[in-house]
Design a protein around this motif. Structure first.
Motif, short mmCIF file in Angstrom:
data_model
loop_
_atom_site.label_atom_id
_atom_site.label_comp_id
_atom_site.label_asym_id
_atom_site.label_seq_id
_atom_site.Cartn_x
_atom_site.Cartn_y
_atom_site.Cartn_z
N HIS A 74 0.82 -1.22 0.00
CA HIS A 74 0.00 0.00 0.00
C HIS A 74 0.85 1.26 0.00
O HIS A 74 0.42 2.30 -0.53
N LEU A 75 2.04 1.19 0.56
CA LEU A 75 2.86 2.39 0.74
C LEU A 75 4.02 2.52 -0.26
O LEU A 75 4.73 3.53 -0.24
N VAL A 76 4.20 1.55 -1.14
CA VAL A 76 5.35 1.61 -2.05
C VAL A 76 5.31 2.86 -2.94
O VAL A 76 6.36 3.41 -3.28
N ALA A 77 4.13 3.35 -3.26
CA ALA A 77 4.04 4.55 -4.10
C ALA A 77 4.58 5.79 -3.38
O ALA A 77 4.99 6.75 -4.03
N VAL A 78 4.59 5.75 -2.06
CA VAL A 78 5.08 6.88 -1.25
C VAL A 78 6.19 6.41 -0.31
O VAL A 78 6.29 6.86 0.83
N TRP A 79 7.05 5.56 -0.80
CA TRP A 79 8.06 4.91 0.04
C TRP A 79 8.97 5.90 0.76
O TRP A 79 9.44 5.62 1.86
N ARG A 80 9.23 7.04 0.18
CA ARG A 80 10.12 8.02 0.83
C ARG A 80 9.53 8.52 2.15
O ARG A 80 10.26 8.88 3.06
N GLU A 81 8.21 8.57 2.23
CA GLU A 81 7.53 9.08 3.42
C GLU A 81 7.13 7.98 4.39
O GLU A 81 6.56 8.26 5.44
N ALA A 82 7.39 6.73 4.06
CA ALA A 82 6.95 5.60 4.88
C ALA A 82 8.14 4.91 5.55
O ALA A 82 8.95 4.28 4.87
N PRO A 83 8.26 5.01 6.87
CA PRO A 83 9.41 4.43 7.57
C PRO A 83 9.44 2.91 7.59
O PRO A 83 10.40 2.32 8.07
#
Length: 159
Positions: A74-83
């Motif tokens: 779910h978060l790979v599209a925003v990986w930079r913001e996901a710890p």
């Protein structure tokens, strides 16, 4: 968007030699020992960037089957913001983005980060995985292959 111009199954019949070569290229990274979860995240991210609905769905479903955590999908599209992503995953995702968005080039920073996390051999095989998914994305997007439907669980039909 209009319907498919051709389908994935048609591609396999029309150009089986091309299909076999691209498929084989895409399998080399895991055969060389790179983690399957990492490779799937990279392929999913490149497919998102390239707008290939068929490949996004294919790699989501495949990732689920091999146990990639749902939160990462779910978060790979925003990986930079996901710890949630490790340093190695971050380096791989940055590498994949740089190679997918080639007109922007590969910065020294991205290259250095990738070299810190991957051996020379690993980075070469990771590059082959990125190259292969970009080839698949070109076919899938050009021909608008229809994404696979999610299989319905046997117990879900009872509800």
């Amino acid at each position: 968007m209009s319907h498919a111009r051709s389908e994935y199954e048609d591609f396999k019949k029309i150009a089986p030699d091309v299909y076999d070569l691209v498929l084989a290229l895409g399998q080399l990274a895991t055969k060389a020992g790179l983690d399957k979860h990492l490779v799937e995240l990279v392929k999913l991210r490149a497919s998102q960037i390239n707008g290939c609905a068929f490949c996004v769905q294919h790699h989501v479903l495949l990732s689920e089957r091999i146990g990639v955590p749902a939160d990462k999908l779910h978060l790979v599209a925003v990986w930079r913001e996901a710890p949630i992503f490790s340093a190695r995953e971050r380096a791989a995702l940055a590498w994949a983005e740089a190679l997918t968005l080639l007109p922007e080039g590969v910065s020294d920073e991205v290259y250095s980060e990738a070299c810190r996390e991957f051996s020379e051999s690993e980075l070469t095989y990771l590059t082959s995985a990125v190259a292969s998914i970009n080839v698949w994305n070109r076919f899938g997007a050009a021909y608008r292959w229809t994404p696979a439907q999610r299989p319905v669980a046997a117990n879900a039909a009872a509800f």
